[in-house]
Design an enzyme around this catalytic site. Structure first.
Site, short mmCIF file in Angstrom:
data_model
loop_
_atom_site.label_atom_id
_atom_site.label_comp_id
_atom_site.label_asym_id
_atom_site.label_seq_id
_atom_site.Cartn_x
_atom_site.Cartn_y
_atom_site.Cartn_z
N ARG A 251 57.09 -84.12 68.73
CA ARG A 251 57.88 -83.60 67.61
C ARG A 251 58.51 -84.78 66.86
NH1 ARG A 251 58.21 -78.13 67.93
NH2 ARG A 251 58.14 -77.16 69.99
N ASN B 175 55.51 -75.45 61.03
CA ASN B 175 56.36 -75.64 59.85
C ASN B 175 56.76 -77.07 59.56
OD1 ASN B 175 57.09 -73.15 58.45
ND2 ASN B 175 57.53 -72.45 60.52
N GLY B 176 57.32 -77.73 60.56
CA GLY B 176 57.78 -79.11 60.37
C GLY B 176 56.61 -80.01 60.00
N ILE C 137 52.37 -70.56 68.10
CA ILE C 137 52.43 -69.23 68.74
C ILE C 137 53.44 -68.35 68.02
CG2 ILE C 137 51.78 -70.18 71.00
CD1 ILE C 137 54.76 -69.67 71.86
N ASP C 138 54.26 -68.95 67.15
CA ASP C 138 55.33 -68.18 66.50
C ASP C 138 54.85 -67.35 65.30
OD1 ASP C 138 56.83 -69.63 68.31
OD2 ASP C 138 57.55 -71.07 66.84
N ARG D 248 64.54 -50.65 87.98
CA ARG D 248 65.35 -51.72 87.40
C ARG D 248 65.22 -51.77 85.88
NH1 ARG D 248 63.41 -56.09 91.94
NH2 ARG D 248 65.22 -55.88 93.29
N GLU E 24 63.61 -65.13 71.99
CA GLU E 24 64.52 -66.22 72.38
C GLU E 24 65.55 -66.52 71.29
OE1 GLU E 24 62.49 -69.95 72.96
OE2 GLU E 24 61.42 -69.80 71.07
N ARG F 200 67.60 -57.17 85.68
CA ARG F 200 66.94 -58.43 86.03
C ARG F 200 66.37 -59.09 84.78
NH1 ARG F 200 65.30 -59.61 91.34
NH2 ARG F 200 66.81 -58.65 92.75
O1 F6P Z 1 57.08 -73.41 68.14
C1 F6P Z 1 56.51 -73.04 69.33
C2 F6P Z 1 57.54 -72.93 70.42
O2 F6P Z 1 56.93 -72.57 71.62
C3 F6P Z 1 58.69 -71.97 70.11
O3 F6P Z 1 58.32 -70.64 70.33
C4 F6P Z 1 59.75 -72.49 71.03
O4 F6P Z 1 61.03 -72.18 70.55
C5 F6P Z 1 59.52 -73.96 71.00
O5 F6P Z 1 58.19 -74.16 70.61
C6 F6P Z 1 59.76 -74.65 72.31
O6 F6P Z 1 59.60 -76.01 72.12
P1 F6P Z 1 59.47 -77.08 73.27
O7 F6P Z 1 58.12 -76.97 73.88
O8 F6P Z 1 59.66 -78.37 72.58
O9 F6P Z 1 60.53 -76.75 74.28
#
Ligand code: F6P
Length: 358
Positions: free
Chosen positions: A75, A113-114, A136-137, A172, A232, A276
Site C-alpha cells: 500500500r 481506489n487508491g 473484494i470490496d 446462538r 467491518e 458469539r
Molecule cells: O480493500 C480490500 C480489503 O480487504 C478491505 O476489505 C479491508 O478493509 C482491507 O483490505 C484490509 O487491508 P489489509 O490487508 O491491509 O489489512
C-alpha cells in the site's frame, strides 16, 4: 519493440494472477517476439525504487488458478505521492524516472481506489497508464464489478452457511463480520446469499434496539438462532451523526477489537441467547479465484492488451452491462461506489424480511 510494465498495488485479492496472465498472453499473441514485459515488484513501491525484472512467457503459465499475486503488492498512500525525500525528490518524480529508465510504452496497474488515483496522477504527468479494477470490496466507481469480489463472496457466503448449522444446533446468535472497508457490497451480497437475518452496512447506520427487536421477533416465532452479517465498516446512527473528528475520537476509545464484538456487547444485556462472533478476515481474500473471476479477469486482461495495441492509454478497463469498456482514469479517480439504501439488492433483501437495523 513494445515494452510494458505491470504492477499490482493495494490489498491483494483472488484473480490478480489470472488478470496478469490475461494481459500477458494477449500481448504475446498480438506482438509476438516484439514484446518485453517487466514485472514491477510490490506495487508502486517497486516503481518508486526501481525494483523490477524482465519476465518471460513461461512466467505467465499456471496463473489462472493461483491466488495472491506473483508480483507482490504494497500500500502506497496517494496522499504521500508528492512528499519529498531528504534530497527533495517526490515519489512521483522517482516513478517517472524509472518508467523512462525501463523505456516503457505503457504501465499496467492492477488495483483499487487508491491505486487508480495514483494511476490517474501518473497519466496526468504524461505516462501511458492502463488500470485494471481489482478489489473484494467492489467499491470502484465506473465499473459494475471488480475482480476478486465474487471469489471473496463465495468465501464469505460459505462462512455464513457453516455458521448457520452450528448456530442452529446451539440456539446462538452469531455475528459474522465481513470485509469491505468503508462500503457494504460484500456484506450485502453475502448476507443475502447466506440467508442472514440482519445485515448491518456502513451506508445504513444501525440502531441496536432495532436489531434487538428483530432478534426478539424471531425468538417469538420459535426461531432460536439468528445470524447477523455486519460489515467491518458498519456504524451506528449515533456515530453517523458525529463529525469526522468526533467519530475518530469515539472509535479510538472503542474497547472491542472490531465492530462485530461491539455489536455483540451491545446485544448481550438485551438478548437472552448466547451471542458469539466470527471474523473470517483475510480468509476472504485468499485462495483461488472462482470461475466468474477467472472469466472476468481474462476478459479485462485481454481488453487491456487490445487498448495497448491501439495505443489508447489513460483508461481503466470496466465492466458495464456485461460489456468490457474503457473508462477514463480521470473519471474514476477518487470516487467510491457505495451501496445506496434504495438499490435493488437492499430493496430485495427488505422484501425478504431482512432487517438492516434502521
Ligand atoms: O480493500 C480490500 C480489503 O480487504 C478491505 O476489505 C479491508 O478493509 C482491507 O483490505 C484490509 O487491508 P489489509 O490487508 O491491509 O489489512
Amino acid at each position: 519493440m513494445k515494452r510494458i510494465g505491470i504492477l499490482t498495488s493495494g490489498g491483494d485479492c483472488q484473480g490478480l494472477n489470472s488478470a496478469i496472465r490475461g494481459v500477458a498472453k494477449a500481448l504475446y499473441e498480438h506482438f509476438g517476439a516484439d514484446l518485453e514485459i517487466y514485472g514491477i515488484k510490490n506495487g508502486y513501491h517497486g516503481l518508486i525504487n526501481g525494483v523490477y525484472r524482465k519476465m518471460e512467457p513461461i512466467d505467465f503459465s499456471g496463473l489462472l488458478i493461483r491466488g495472491g499475486t506473483i508480483l507482490g503488492t504494497s500500500r502506497q498512500p496517494f496522499k504521500t505521492m508528492q512528499d519529498k525525500d531528504k534530497d527533495g525528490v517526490t515519489k512521483v518524480e522517482k516513478m517517472k524516472k524509472n518508467y523512462k529508465k525501463m523505456k516503457l510504452d505503457c504501465l499496467v496497474v492492477l488495483g483499487g481506489n487508491g491505486t487508480h488515483k495514483t494511476a490517474n496522477l501518473l497519466s496526468e504527468e504524461g505516462l501511458n497508464v492502463i488500470g485494471l479494477p481489482k478489489t473484494i470490496d467492489n467499491d470502484l466507481w465506473g465499473t459494475d464489478m471488480t475482480f476478486g469480489f465474487y471469489s471473496a463472496l463465495n468465501v464469505a457466503t460459505d462462512v455464513i452457511d457453516r455458521i448457520h448449522t452450528t448456530a442452529t444446533s446451539h440456539s446462538r446468535v452469531f455475528i459474522v463480520e465481513i470485509m469491505g472497508h468503508k462500503v457494504g457490497w460484500l456484506t450485502l451480497y453475502a448476507g443475502i446469499a447466506g440467508g442472514a437475518d440482519v445485515i448491518l452496512l456502513p451506508e445504513i447506520p444501525y440502531d441496536i434496539d432495532s436489531v434487538n427487536r428483530e432478534l426478539a421477533k424471531r425468538a417469538s416465532i420459535g426461531k432460536s438462532f439468528s445470524i447477523i452479517a455486519v460489515a467491518e465498516g458498519a456504524i451506528s446512527k449515533e456515530e453517523a451523526a458525529m463529525s469526522k473528528k468526533e467519530f475518530k475520537k469515539h472509535r479510538a476509545k472503542m474497547k472491542q477489537p472490531s465492530i462485530a464484538y461491539r455489536v455483540a456487547d451491545e446485544l448481550r444485556d438485551k438478548h437472552p441467547n448466547e451471542i458469539r462472533v466470527c471474523v473470517p478476515g483475510h480468509f476472504q481474500r485468499g485462495g483461488s479465484p472462482c470461475p466468474y473471476d477467472r472469466v472476468l479477469t481474462t476478459r479485462i486482461g485481454t481488453s487491456a492488451a487490445q487498448l495497448i495495441a491501439k495505443k489508447k492509454y489513460g483508461y481503466m478497463i470496466a465492466l458495464k452491462d456485461n460489456e468490457i469498456v474503457p473508462v477514463p482514469l480521470k473519471d474514476v479517480a477518487g470516487k467510491l461506489k457505495v451501496v445506496t439504501p434504495d438499490c435493488n439488492e437492499v430493496v430485495t433483501a427488505r422484501q425478504m424480511g431482512i432487517c438492516f437495523g434502521d
